[in-house]
Design a protein around this motif. Sequence first.
Motif, PDB file in Angstrom:
ATOM      1  N   ILE A   1       7.466  -3.519  -1.538  1.00 31.34           N
ATOM      2  CA  ILE A   1       6.973  -3.681  -0.177  1.00 31.34           C
ATOM      3  C   ILE A   1       7.224  -5.124   0.199  1.00 31.34           C
ATOM      4  O   ILE A   1       6.810  -6.048  -0.510  1.00 31.34           O
ATOM      5  CB  ILE A   1       5.473  -3.357  -0.090  1.00 31.34           C
ATOM      6  CG1 ILE A   1       5.258  -1.883  -0.408  1.00 31.34           C
ATOM      7  CG2 ILE A   1       4.937  -3.686   1.287  1.00 31.34           C
ATOM      8  CD1 ILE A   1       3.810  -1.494  -0.461  1.00 31.34           C
ATOM      9  N   THR A   2       7.921  -5.329   1.295  1.00 30.66           N
ATOM     10  CA  THR A   2       8.278  -6.672   1.727  1.00 30.66           C
ATOM     11  C   THR A   2       7.696  -6.942   3.096  1.00 30.66           C
ATOM     12  O   THR A   2       7.724  -6.093   3.980  1.00 30.66           O
ATOM     13  CB  THR A   2       9.814  -6.811   1.797  1.00 30.66           C
ATOM     14  OG1 THR A   2      10.377  -6.414   0.544  1.00 30.66           O
ATOM     15  CG2 THR A   2      10.224  -8.225   2.091  1.00 30.66           C
ATOM     16  N   SER A   3       7.134  -8.137   3.247  1.00 25.64           N
ATOM     17  CA  SER A   3       6.716  -8.584   4.580  1.00 25.64           C
ATOM     18  C   SER A   3       7.082 -10.053   4.716  1.00 25.64           C
ATOM     19  O   SER A   3       7.131 -10.789   3.744  1.00 25.64           O
ATOM     20  CB  SER A   3       5.218  -8.358   4.800  1.00 25.64           C
ATOM     21  OG  SER A   3       4.462  -9.045   3.842  1.00 25.64           O
TER      22      SER A   3
ATOM     23  N   LEU B   1      -5.343  -1.254   0.599  1.00 30.83           N
ATOM     24  CA  LEU B   1      -5.453  -1.954   1.884  1.00 30.83           C
ATOM     25  C   LEU B   1      -6.044  -3.345   1.701  1.00 30.83           C
ATOM     26  O   LEU B   1      -5.520  -4.327   2.232  1.00 30.83           O
ATOM     27  CB  LEU B   1      -6.308  -1.139   2.861  1.00 30.83           C
ATOM     28  CG  LEU B   1      -6.526  -1.766   4.239  1.00 30.83           C
ATOM     29  CD1 LEU B   1      -5.204  -1.936   4.968  1.00 30.83           C
ATOM     30  CD2 LEU B   1      -7.480  -0.913   5.055  1.00 30.83           C
TER      31      LEU B   1
ATOM     32  N   LYS C   1      -1.583  -3.654   3.342  1.00 30.69           N
ATOM     33  CA  LYS C   1      -0.720  -2.568   3.809  1.00 30.69           C
ATOM     34  C   LYS C   1      -1.531  -1.285   3.920  1.00 30.69           C
ATOM     35  O   LYS C   1      -2.298  -0.931   3.035  1.00 30.69           O
ATOM     36  CB  LYS C   1       0.457  -2.337   2.844  1.00 30.69           C
ATOM     37  CG  LYS C   1       1.403  -3.507   2.777  1.00 30.69           C
ATOM     38  CD  LYS C   1       2.119  -3.677   4.094  1.00 30.69           C
ATOM     39  CE  LYS C   1       3.103  -4.828   4.028  1.00 30.69           C
ATOM     40  NZ  LYS C   1       3.765  -5.045   5.277  1.00 30.69           N
ATOM     41  N   GLU C   2      -1.327  -0.575   5.023  1.00 30.56           N
ATOM     42  CA  GLU C   2      -2.021   0.685   5.264  1.00 30.56           C
ATOM     43  C   GLU C   2      -1.343   1.805   4.464  1.00 30.56           C
ATOM     44  O   GLU C   2      -0.129   1.857   4.363  1.00 30.56           O
ATOM     45  CB  GLU C   2      -1.976   1.017   6.760  1.00 30.56           C
ATOM     46  CG  GLU C   2      -2.780   2.211   7.161  1.00 30.56           C
ATOM     47  CD  GLU C   2      -4.272   2.003   7.040  1.00 30.56           C
ATOM     48  OE1 GLU C   2      -4.959   2.965   6.659  1.00 30.56           O
ATOM     49  OE2 GLU C   2      -4.753   0.893   7.337  1.00 30.56           O
TER      50      GLU C   2
ATOM     51  N   GLN D   1       7.760   5.597   0.329  1.00 31.88           N
ATOM     52  CA  GLN D   1       7.631   4.823   1.555  1.00 31.88           C
ATOM     53  C   GLN D   1       8.727   5.232   2.523  1.00 31.88           C
ATOM     54  O   GLN D   1       9.891   5.339   2.146  1.00 31.88           O
ATOM     55  CB  GLN D   1       7.718   3.335   1.261  1.00 31.88           C
ATOM     56  CG  GLN D   1       7.385   2.471   2.448  1.00 31.88           C
ATOM     57  CD  GLN D   1       7.302   0.996   2.081  1.00 31.88           C
ATOM     58  OE1 GLN D   1       7.721   0.590   1.021  1.00 31.88           O
ATOM     59  NE2 GLN D   1       6.770   0.216   2.977  1.00 31.88           N
TER      60      GLN D   1
ATOM     61  N   GLU E   1       7.116   2.235   7.721  1.00 30.00           N
ATOM     62  CA  GLU E   1       5.801   1.620   7.492  1.00 30.00           C
ATOM     63  C   GLU E   1       4.824   2.563   6.790  1.00 30.00           C
ATOM     64  O   GLU E   1       3.766   2.145   6.361  1.00 30.00           O
ATOM     65  CB  GLU E   1       5.198   1.162   8.822  1.00 30.00           C
ATOM     66  CG  GLU E   1       5.890  -0.047   9.420  1.00 30.00           C
ATOM     67  CD  GLU E   1       5.745  -1.294   8.549  1.00 30.00           C
ATOM     68  OE1 GLU E   1       4.635  -1.585   8.074  1.00 30.00           O
ATOM     69  OE2 GLU E   1       6.775  -1.966   8.331  1.00 30.00           O
ATOM     70  N   ASP E   2       5.180   3.857   6.695  1.00 31.59           N
ATOM     71  CA  ASP E   2       4.295   4.834   6.066  1.00 31.59           C
ATOM     72  C   ASP E   2       4.441   4.791   4.555  1.00 31.59           C
ATOM     73  O   ASP E   2       5.546   4.899   4.026  1.00 31.59           O
ATOM     74  CB  ASP E   2       4.618   6.253   6.552  1.00 31.59           C
ATOM     75  CG  ASP E   2       4.286   6.451   8.009  1.00 31.59           C
ATOM     76  OD1 ASP E   2       3.431   5.711   8.530  1.00 31.59           O
ATOM     77  OD2 ASP E   2       4.880   7.346   8.629  1.00 31.59           O
ATOM     78  N   MET E   3       3.307   4.630   3.868  1.00 24.71           N
ATOM     79  CA  MET E   3       3.297   4.621   2.414  1.00 24.71           C
ATOM     80  C   MET E   3       2.391   5.754   1.944  1.00 24.71           C
ATOM     81  O   MET E   3       1.240   5.858   2.358  1.00 24.71           O
ATOM     82  CB  MET E   3       2.796   3.276   1.872  1.00 24.71           C
ATOM     83  CG  MET E   3       2.776   3.238   0.366  1.00 24.71           C
ATOM     84  SD  MET E   3       2.471   1.597  -0.378  1.00 24.71           S
ATOM     85  CE  MET E   3       1.150   0.929   0.573  1.00 24.71           C
TER      86      MET E   3
ATOM     87  N   THR F   1      -3.426  -5.600  -0.590  1.00 26.19           N
ATOM     88  CA  THR F   1      -2.066  -5.855  -0.112  1.00 26.19           C
ATOM     89  C   THR F   1      -1.984  -6.052   1.392  1.00 26.19           C
ATOM     90  O   THR F   1      -0.990  -6.573   1.886  1.00 26.19           O
ATOM     91  CB  THR F   1      -1.117  -4.692  -0.479  1.00 26.19           C
ATOM     92  OG1 THR F   1      -1.515  -3.519   0.235  1.00 26.19           O
ATOM     93  CG2 THR F   1      -1.110  -4.430  -1.970  1.00 26.19           C
TER      94      THR F   1
END
Length: 130
Positions: free
Chosen positions: A3-5, A97, A102-103, A62, A65-67, A100
């Motif tokens: 997961i990259t942001s 959540l 992330k949702e 993934q 954006e959905d994991m 990370t």
Amino acid sequence: MEITSSNEKGNLIINEEAISSIAINAAKDVDGVSSFSSKPMDVVGTIKKGSLKVMSPVRITQDGEDMDISIYINLLPNKKIKTVSENVQHNVHEAILNMTGKEVSKVNVIIAGIDFPENGDSNAPLTSEN
């Protein structure tokens, strides 16, 4: 999978093993979870990622954006499947959540089995031969 942001300060990369560890630790805290089970073998995934991936009880997929998280658990005897599953879903969702940012779209809980005690249960009916 990672997961990259990104932001103005740099990039953040979270490895799949880290997310898997978060999910396992969150599920461990649920009353009724006895142990974890390895997910069924995915031949293509095994070849692409290496044989160690087969041993993980967590599958992460993934799509944009959905994991989605799938976790394979074994229950303790006499526990309600629905209650334990809902608690695992909640704990895993919240832990990922919180740690990370992330949702998680879905947390699928797969009951792989029930861990019964190997040495006889004291509440088991006794049989005797005459």
